[in-house]
Write an enzyme that holds these catalytic residues in place. Structure first.
Site, PDB file in Angstrom:
ATOM      1  N   CYS A  23       0.843  -1.188   0.000  1.00 65.87           N
ATOM      2  CA  CYS A  23       0.000   0.000   0.000  1.00 65.87           C
ATOM      3  C   CYS A  23       0.883   1.244   0.000  1.00 65.87           C
ATOM      4  O   CYS A  23       1.962   1.252   0.573  1.00 65.87           O
ATOM      5  CB  CYS A  23      -0.895  -0.065   1.239  1.00 65.87           C
ATOM      6  SG  CYS A  23      -1.612   1.471   1.747  1.00 65.87           S
ATOM      7  N   ASP A  41       0.020  28.635   6.138  1.00 72.18           N
ATOM      8  CA  ASP A  41      -0.123  27.170   6.208  1.00 72.18           C
ATOM      9  C   ASP A  41      -0.431  26.653   4.806  1.00 72.18           C
ATOM     10  O   ASP A  41      -1.538  26.169   4.545  1.00 72.18           O
ATOM     11  CB  ASP A  41      -1.239  26.823   7.206  1.00 72.18           C
ATOM     12  CG  ASP A  41      -1.400  25.326   7.421  1.00 72.18           C
ATOM     13  OD1 ASP A  41      -0.556  24.550   6.928  1.00 72.18           O
ATOM     14  OD2 ASP A  41      -2.375  24.930   8.091  1.00 72.18           O
ATOM     15  N   CYS A  84       3.636  21.279   5.544  1.00 72.37           N
ATOM     16  CA  CYS A  84       3.547  19.818   5.474  1.00 72.37           C
ATOM     17  C   CYS A  84       4.614  19.262   4.532  1.00 72.37           C
ATOM     18  O   CYS A  84       4.575  18.080   4.199  1.00 72.37           O
ATOM     19  CB  CYS A  84       2.157  19.391   5.033  1.00 72.37           C
ATOM     20  SG  CYS A  84       1.623  20.177   3.521  1.00 72.37           S
TER      21      CYS A  84
HETATM   22  N1  SAH Z   1      -4.838  26.382   7.990  1.00 71.84           N
HETATM   23  C1  SAH Z   1      -5.874  25.450   7.646  1.00 71.84           C
HETATM   24  C2  SAH Z   1      -5.757  24.872   6.238  1.00 71.84           C
HETATM   25  C3  SAH Z   1      -4.396  24.412   5.788  1.00 71.84           C
HETATM   26  S1  SAH Z   1      -4.349  23.456   4.322  1.00 71.84           S
HETATM   27  C4  SAH Z   1      -5.959  24.359   8.698  1.00 71.84           C
HETATM   28  O1  SAH Z   1      -5.072  24.200   9.531  1.00 71.84           O
HETATM   29  O2  SAH Z   1      -6.949  23.620   8.683  1.00 71.84           O
HETATM   30  C5  SAH Z   1      -3.973  24.608   3.093  1.00 71.84           C
HETATM   31  C6  SAH Z   1      -5.160  25.439   2.639  1.00 71.84           C
HETATM   32  O3  SAH Z   1      -4.693  26.318   1.597  1.00 71.84           O
HETATM   33  C7  SAH Z   1      -6.296  24.643   2.033  1.00 71.84           C
HETATM   34  O4  SAH Z   1      -7.494  25.020   2.673  1.00 71.84           O
HETATM   35  C8  SAH Z   1      -6.321  25.076   0.562  1.00 71.84           C
HETATM   36  O5  SAH Z   1      -7.613  25.113   0.007  1.00 71.84           O
HETATM   37  C9  SAH Z   1      -5.733  26.454   0.641  1.00 71.84           C
HETATM   38  N2  SAH Z   1      -5.110  26.980  -0.585  1.00 71.84           N
HETATM   39  C10 SAH Z   1      -4.481  26.294  -1.561  1.00 71.84           C
HETATM   40  N3  SAH Z   1      -3.960  27.122  -2.478  1.00 71.84           N
HETATM   41  C11 SAH Z   1      -4.260  28.380  -2.069  1.00 71.84           C
HETATM   42  C12 SAH Z   1      -3.989  29.691  -2.593  1.00 71.84           C
HETATM   43  N4  SAH Z   1      -3.290  29.844  -3.716  1.00 71.84           N
HETATM   44  N5  SAH Z   1      -4.424  30.750  -1.917  1.00 71.84           N
HETATM   45  C13 SAH Z   1      -5.135  30.608  -0.759  1.00 71.84           C
HETATM   46  N6  SAH Z   1      -5.420  29.391  -0.212  1.00 71.84           N
HETATM   47  C14 SAH Z   1      -5.002  28.299  -0.862  1.00 71.84           C
END
Ligand code: SAH
Length: 453
Positions: free
Chosen positions: A78, A381, A408
């Site tokens: 997996c 994030d 991440c």
């Molecule tokens: N801080 C939040 C989400 C983190 S994940 C938490 O801890 O739950 C990253 C997030 O970035 C996701 O919700 C995704 O939809 C958003 N995202 C991705 N590309 C983006 C962009 N170009 N501008 C703004 N947000 C974006």
């Protein structure tokens, strides 16, 4: 000259960032999955490219002291878990090392900035989200489970140790329903059948959302299936169907229809209640998310008077968990449903000092700067690809006292930290956090501060 299928003895001396073992044979560096540092193995050569080779374990000559017996039948095939055969302690060391290597090699930073990794409270059953592909095997039989490593072939295994029991039970029943109905499964020819079972769990309230991803809005026998699931599992709060007829790797399509319940689930995180739409991101390991957010909150060091900018805010969870400690919160997120969640989540928690913008973080930051917003603290994030150099430039030009970077992906994090350190910011501390036990992924949270304060 080594060739394909030759058997060679290798000492595994380190792990790659993907969790594969590394061993040398003369000039060649070999990568071997499912091995542990300290293993001596006989390996079968699979492929050789210039000065690197790929091999698989033929037999273990001397096992590493880190080894444990894998407790999953598909552990080696997996693509999810890569560390089921080593102790959790060894896994944590490998993950901390992955962050250390990235920030020292790519970020050119002092490795002493990397603190101890925060271990996960639960190492099994921790996922509150599962995306389980359903498809047909070569003989036309229905298979449901997980993608094999580096491939889109589905390994049949509807249950997973990383999922809570309720997911495995529901997945088992859904498989039983489709097992005798291969004509209801999506193929690139019919473009209408069911392709994924997507499950979400609001742990605190013990509520489950079931989502079927299919090429069209319904399938034969759907209401019979929905009724039997809701009867058997009182914890099912919503059933939705997401329509995705496109032949792409993107799992969710644009439209989602609610067929049972209200289509969202509500979870409690850091003492607040959050609505989460199927399309909105939500941290998969809730208990560990609280530890991550605690660390981010301590790095943000808010005292009540600050303007806080939360970029890539999802359903608003990080910013809202800090809103009571600042004067004003602005969140930015690109997925409209997540922004709707964030606004409602502020209201339902009685938070009046927050606003949310739907848009791209790089563009929104420029817009906010133009409006004269001067954040004292910025939290970012982003997804795995990290920040754009333009956004880093805009953040630097807004001159916040502190930047908290939640990441991440250690490699893109390290790349971005290097840009910050070249532009007036210093990295104060980096804390790896194990959000995803048994997988190769590791989260990090970083505190940076402006050099002239
Ligand atoms: N801080 C939040 C989400 C983190 S994940 C938490 O801890 O739950 C990253 C997030 O970035 C996701 O919700 C995704 O939809 C958003 N995202 C991705 N590309 C983006 C962009 N170009 N501008 C703004 N947000 C974006």
């Amino acid at each position: 000259m080594l060739r394909k299928n030759d058997i060679i003895e290798l000492n595994i001396t380190s792990l790659t960032s993907d969790g594969d073992g590394v061993g040398r044979a003369g000039e060649l560096v070999f990568f071997v999955p499912n091995t542990a540092v300290g293993d001596v193995i006989d390996a079968r050569v699979l492929k050789i490219k210039k000065n690197v080779g790929f091999a698989k374990v033929e037999s273990i000559v001397t096992p590493s002291p880190d080894r444990i017996e894998p407790d999953c039948p598909v552990a080696h095939s997996c693509g999810g878990c890569v560390y089921r055969h080593i102790s959790y302690e060894a896994e944590l060391n490998a993950k901390r090392q992955k962050v250390f290597d990235a920030v020292t090699r790519i970020g050119k930073l002092d490795g002493a900035l990397v603190k101890d990794i925060i271990p996960s409270k639960n190492i099994d059953g921790y996922r509150n989200k599962a995306m389980i592909p359903i498809g047909l095997d070569r003989n036309g039989g229905v298979v449901m489970g997980f993608y094999a490593r580096h491939s889109h072939n589905i390994m049949h295994c509807p249950s997973c140790r990383l999922s809570p029991d309720v997911f495995n039970e529901i997945a088992g029943d859904v498989y039983e329903f489709f097992r005798t109905r291969p004509e209801l499964i999506y193929t690139s020819q019919n473009r209408s059948g069911v392709r994924h079972l997507y499950l979400r769990y609001a742990e605190a309230a013990d509520r489950v959302m079931v989502c079927f991803v299919a090429g069209k809005r319904g399938f034969d026998g759907d209401s019979e299936l929905y009724d039997s699931l809701t009867e058997k599992y009182p914890s099912i709060a919503s059933i939705v169907i997401n329509v995705n007829p496109d032949d792409t790797n993107v799992i969710l399509g644009k439209r989602t229809y609610t067929v049972y319940g209200d289509g969202v689930i509500t979870d409690t995180l850091c003492g607040l209640r959050f609505d989460i739409a199927p399309e909105a991101f939500y941290q998969v390991n809730r208990t560990q998310a609280e530890r991550l957010y605690d660390k981010a909150r301590s790095y943000a060091a808010l005292t009540g008077g600050e303007v806080l900018l939360d970029l890539y805010c999802g359903a608003g969870t990080i910013g809202l968990s800090m809103a009571k400690d600042c004067r004003e919160l602005v969140g930015v997120e690109i997925i409209p449903q997540a922004v709707e969640n964030a606004k409602k989540n502020a209201d339902r928690n009685g938070i009046g000092n927050a606003r949310f913008i739907c848009g791209d973080a790089s563009q929104a930051a420029v817009q906010l700067k133009g409006e004269g917003i001067r954040p004292d603290v910025i939290v970012v994030d982003p997804p795995r690809k990290g920040l754009t150099p333009e956004l880093i430039g805009t953040i630097v030009s807004m001159a916040p006292d502190r930047v908290v970077y939640v990441s991440c992906d250690p490699a893109t994090l390290a790349r971005d930290l290097k840009l910050f350190t070249e532009q007036d910011y210093s990295v104060e501390e980096i804390t790896p956090v194990d959000m995803f036990p048994r997988t190769a992924h590791v989260e990090s949270v970083v505190m940076m501060s402006r050099n002239d304060i």
